[in-house]
Design a protein around this motif. Structure first.
Motif, PDB file in Angstrom:
ATOM      1  N   GLU A 193       0.826   8.454   7.416  1.00  0.00           N
ATOM      2  CA  GLU A 193      -0.313   9.214   7.936  1.00  0.00           C
ATOM      3  C   GLU A 193      -0.768   8.668   9.290  1.00  0.00           C
ATOM      4  O   GLU A 193      -0.604   7.486   9.597  1.00  0.00           O
ATOM      5  N   THR A 234       1.175  -0.848  -0.946  1.00  0.00           N
ATOM      6  CA  THR A 234       2.170  -1.547  -0.111  1.00  0.00           C
ATOM      7  C   THR A 234       1.733  -1.685   1.345  1.00  0.00           C
ATOM      8  O   THR A 234       2.389  -2.360   2.130  1.00  0.00           O
ATOM      9  N   VAL A 250       7.039  -1.519   3.182  1.00  0.00           N
ATOM     10  CA  VAL A 250       6.679  -0.883   1.913  1.00  0.00           C
ATOM     11  C   VAL A 250       7.568  -1.416   0.791  1.00  0.00           C
ATOM     12  O   VAL A 250       7.083  -1.809  -0.280  1.00  0.00           O
TER      13      VAL A 250
HETATM   14  N1  HPA Z   1       1.384   6.770   3.014  1.00  0.00           N
HETATM   15  C1  HPA Z   1       2.138   7.584   2.279  1.00  0.00           C
HETATM   16  N2  HPA Z   1       3.054   7.174   1.429  1.00  0.00           N
HETATM   17  C2  HPA Z   1       3.219   5.846   1.287  1.00  0.00           C
HETATM   18  C3  HPA Z   1       2.473   4.944   2.019  1.00  0.00           C
HETATM   19  C4  HPA Z   1       1.505   5.428   2.937  1.00  0.00           C
HETATM   20  O1  HPA Z   1       0.795   4.663   3.639  1.00  0.00           O
HETATM   21  N3  HPA Z   1       2.878   3.703   1.663  1.00  0.00           N
HETATM   22  C5  HPA Z   1       3.846   3.865   0.717  1.00  0.00           C
HETATM   23  N4  HPA Z   1       4.055   5.168   0.489  1.00  0.00           N
END
Ligand code: HPA
Length: 272
Positions: A193, A234, A250
């Motif tokens: 995002e 994450t 992540v």
């Molecule tokens: N946004 C969307 N999906 C995700 C994110 C995130 O910040 N971190 C891990 N999956």
């Protein structure tokens, strides 16, 4: 071919090679595939061998169904799941959930990696999903209703069963693991995002944001299959000024937090 016919063919294939009925189905999220090492494995079937199964394309997703015992219970785990952003249709994303239901599971446990938007969260925390906001992703039930699977207008008042959330609290307390509870906001991805989007999600009531889970949850609810789900936080989408989020970060954070997630899942499986 009708979805129900596909499900029946797939179930027939699996039952021809695996004669038992799993009680619990587990979906493993990004970087969380190590969970399957804790399973006393009876049989593994690569997705590519299963009729009508899509094949996973994302790094960190192994792509197989793992059948075996955990805490004395027969379970089936999806090591690797299908995301809408990979280009699969919603029918493909949820197909394995429908198959697991027809294999006999009575509880679906879902894990995912998610971005934290609740400012009190930290990277590596666990959030038990209490509810979700799904309107930013396509609903997998759009289209002609499959009456054999569930109703046209399914109730979503308890998408994640309170009973299992209570069990999770009990397990967490006994194992000395800190858990949050909150609302998962679903997006399609694959972009993480923007800062403005993280802020919006926070204002709209999301505590975490991610690219999976809700379509699987909706399909399980459609079939009357109880769901329990946990997000591993994450990365933090808000609070930090200059953070750049990468898929590697992540995966790493998910892996580091995995033992806590495994302990909660195991504790619930032991109690079902
Ligand atoms: N946004 C969307 N999906 C995700 C994110 C995130 O910040 N971190 C891990 N999956």
């Amino acid at each position: 071919m009708a979805v129900i016919t596909q499900i029946q063919e797939t179930v027939r294939f699996i039952q021809s090679v695996y004669k038992h009925s799993p009680e619990v189905g587990v979906v493993l999220g990004s970087g969380l595939g190590n969970f399957s090492k804790e399973i006393e494995v009876e049989l593994e079937i690569p997705y590519s061998d299963i009729p009508h199964f899509p094949v996973s394309t994302v790094k960190g997703h192994q792509g197989k169904l793992v059948f075996g015992f955990m805490e004395g219970k027969r379970i089936v785990a999806m090591a690797g799941r299908f995301h809408f952003y990979e280009g699969y249709t919603t029918d493909e994303v949820v197909f394995p959930i429908r198959v697991m239901k027809f294999l006999g599971i009575r509880l679906l446990m879902i894990s995912n990696a998610a971005g934290g938007v609740n400012p009190s969260f930290n990277v590596g925390d666990l959030m038990v999903i209490r509810d979700h906001i799904s309107f930013a992703t396509p609903n997998p039930l759009i289209g002609k209703n499959q009456d054999e699977l569930g109703p046209r207008f399914p109730d979503m008042s308890e998408p994640y069963k309170k009973h299992f959330i209570r069990l999770a609290r009990e397990v967490a307390r006994q194992s000395d693991i800190h858990i949050h509870e909150g609302v998962y906001f679903a997006v399609t991805g694959p972009t993480f995002e923007t800062r403005a989007e993280y802020q919006m999600i926070h204002h709209m009531g999301g505590d975490a944001v991610g690219m999976s889970t809700v379509q699987e949850c909706i399909i399980a609810n459609h079939m009357g299959l109880p769901v329990f789900a946990i997000s591993v936080i994450t990365d933090m989408g808000i609070r930090e000024e200059e953070n750049v989020i990468t898929h590697e970060e992540v995966l790493e954070a998910a892996k580091a937090a995995e033992p806590k997630l495994t302990a909660i899942f195991k504790g619930i499986i032991a109690r079902v």
